[in-house]
Design a protein around this motif. Structure first.
Motif, short mmCIF file in Angstrom:
data_model
loop_
_atom_site.label_atom_id
_atom_site.label_comp_id
_atom_site.label_asym_id
_atom_site.label_seq_id
_atom_site.Cartn_x
_atom_site.Cartn_y
_atom_site.Cartn_z
N ARG A 91 8.61 14.81 8.31
CA ARG A 91 7.79 14.32 9.41
C ARG A 91 6.89 13.19 8.91
N LEU A 92 7.12 12.00 9.42
CA LEU A 92 6.35 10.82 9.02
C LEU A 92 5.27 10.54 10.07
N THR A 93 4.05 10.33 9.59
CA THR A 93 2.93 10.05 10.48
C THR A 93 2.13 8.89 9.92
N ARG A 94 1.03 8.57 10.60
CA ARG A 94 0.09 7.55 10.13
C ARG A 94 -1.31 8.13 10.07
N GLU A 95 -2.03 7.83 8.96
CA GLU A 95 -3.43 8.20 8.88
C GLU A 95 -4.26 7.26 9.75
N ARG A 96 -5.50 7.63 9.98
CA ARG A 96 -6.40 6.74 10.71
C ARG A 96 -6.76 5.55 9.84
N CYS A 97 -6.86 4.37 10.44
CA CYS A 97 -7.23 3.16 9.72
C CYS A 97 -8.70 3.26 9.29
N PRO A 98 -9.03 3.03 8.02
CA PRO A 98 -10.42 3.14 7.59
C PRO A 98 -11.31 2.03 8.14
N SER A 99 -10.71 0.96 8.66
CA SER A 99 -11.50 -0.15 9.18
C SER A 99 -11.86 0.04 10.66
N CYS A 100 -10.86 0.46 11.47
CA CYS A 100 -11.10 0.54 12.91
C CYS A 100 -10.83 1.93 13.49
N ASP A 101 -10.40 2.87 12.67
CA ASP A 101 -10.08 4.23 13.08
C ASP A 101 -8.86 4.30 13.99
N GLY A 102 -8.07 3.23 14.04
CA GLY A 102 -6.85 3.24 14.83
C GLY A 102 -5.75 4.00 14.11
N PRO A 103 -4.66 4.35 14.81
CA PRO A 103 -3.58 5.16 14.22
C PRO A 103 -2.57 4.33 13.43
N HIS A 104 -3.04 3.43 12.60
CA HIS A 104 -2.14 2.56 11.85
C HIS A 104 -2.58 2.41 10.40
N GLY A 105 -3.11 3.50 9.83
CA GLY A 105 -3.49 3.49 8.42
C GLY A 105 -2.29 3.75 7.53
N ARG A 106 -2.54 4.36 6.37
CA ARG A 106 -1.46 4.65 5.42
C ARG A 106 -0.40 5.56 6.06
N PRO A 107 0.89 5.32 5.75
CA PRO A 107 1.91 6.27 6.18
C PRO A 107 1.69 7.58 5.43
N ALA A 108 2.02 8.69 6.07
CA ALA A 108 1.74 9.99 5.48
C ALA A 108 2.82 10.99 5.86
N THR A 109 2.85 12.08 5.12
CA THR A 109 3.75 13.19 5.42
C THR A 109 3.13 14.45 4.86
N GLY A 110 3.68 15.60 5.22
CA GLY A 110 3.17 16.85 4.70
C GLY A 110 3.57 17.05 3.25
N GLY A 111 3.04 18.09 2.63
CA GLY A 111 3.46 18.45 1.28
C GLY A 111 2.65 17.82 0.18
N GLY A 112 1.57 17.10 0.50
CA GLY A 112 0.70 16.54 -0.53
C GLY A 112 1.26 15.35 -1.27
N THR A 113 2.29 14.71 -0.73
CA THR A 113 2.88 13.54 -1.36
C THR A 113 2.38 12.27 -0.70
N HIS A 114 1.78 11.39 -1.49
CA HIS A 114 1.42 10.06 -1.00
C HIS A 114 2.58 9.12 -1.32
#
Length: 244
Positions: A91-114
């Motif tokens: 499952r691929l998701t997006r973190e919140r952007c640290p600049s504007c809080d929009g849904p286009h920050g770092r790509p993320a997934t479960g399992g503790g893997t960056h």
């Protein structure tokens, strides 16, 4: 400089080791889209999700479609191997952007893997770590492009480029660009974070912004690449993980 693993894809999928790392050092994988093209094309309908398949269809050029497909098939296979699940179940998701809080920050997934992925026509590069990570690979630009864009960099980097002979500027510009973009992707802001921020340098040895270790990556001739790994709260990246 990091030496990445070479990702080998067959029509049956991937049978190599899962990404692994120690002390926050990244696990890096190089994908040759041309060699992987046919296997990736056959695997994509079984592995990629609807949004990824739609993105492939929107790309105008076959080389770009092949590169995107191979890179994302490799990403899902490696994440699945790391997490012990089927690649299509990742499952691929997006973190919140640290600049504007929009849904286009770092790509993320479960399992503790960056993880981070970058591709340009002819090469794809993937990075995995236990801490925030960013990676970038680019073709070397023409000298004209390097000169025109230099003014958007940190003033010290622009001065470094201006001091170089014209024929040395493309390689130096590619070094600073990939270092800067890898750091900004790892931070989660991307190019919106501003190329003028932080001095990562154009020379042979990159400079790491506070809280980050930036390292060049060995890639084929005609390209440049770099990876940035978060170091806040731990020692800087050591030299034990596939460096040369």
């Amino acid at each position: 400089m990091y030496q990445p693993h070479v990702f080998t894809l067959t029509e049956d999928g991937y049978r190599g080791p899962a990404p692994s790392w120690s002390s926050g050092a990244p696990s890096l994988w190089l994908v040759d889209p041309e060699r992987a093209a046919e296997a990736a094309r056959l695997l994509a309908p079984k592995i990629l999700d609807a949004s990824e398949l739609a993105r492939v269809e929107r790309l105008a050029f076959p080389a770009d479609r092949a590169c995107y497909t191979a890179a994302h098939v490799a990403l899902r296979l490696l994440l699945g191997a790391r997490q012990g699940i089927a690649p299509e179940a990742v499952r691929l998701t997006r973190e919140r952007c640290p600049s504007c809080d929009g849904p286009h920050g770092r790509p993320a997934t479960g399992g503790g893997t960056h993880f981070s992925l970058s591709h340009t026509r002819g090469v794809a590069l993937l990075a995995f770590a236990g801490v925030p990570v960013g990676v970038d690979v680019e073709r070397l630009p023409e000298a004209r492009v390097a000169t025109e864009v230099a003014g958007h960099l940190h003033p010290a980097e622009a001065a470094e480029l201006a001091a170089l002979p014209c024929e040395e500027r493309p390689a130096a510009f590619a070094r600073v660009w990939t270092r800067k973009e890898a750091y900004l992707k790892g931070e989660g802001t991307g190019l919106a974070g501003g190329l003028h921020r932080e001095h990562v340098g154009t020379g042979p040895r990159p400079l790491g912004p506070p809280g980050w270790a930036v390292t060049d990556v060995a890639v084929p001739a005609g390209y440049a690449a770099a990876v940035a790994v978060g170091t806040a709260g731990r020692a800087s990246v050591g030299g034990a993980d596939r460096r040369k």
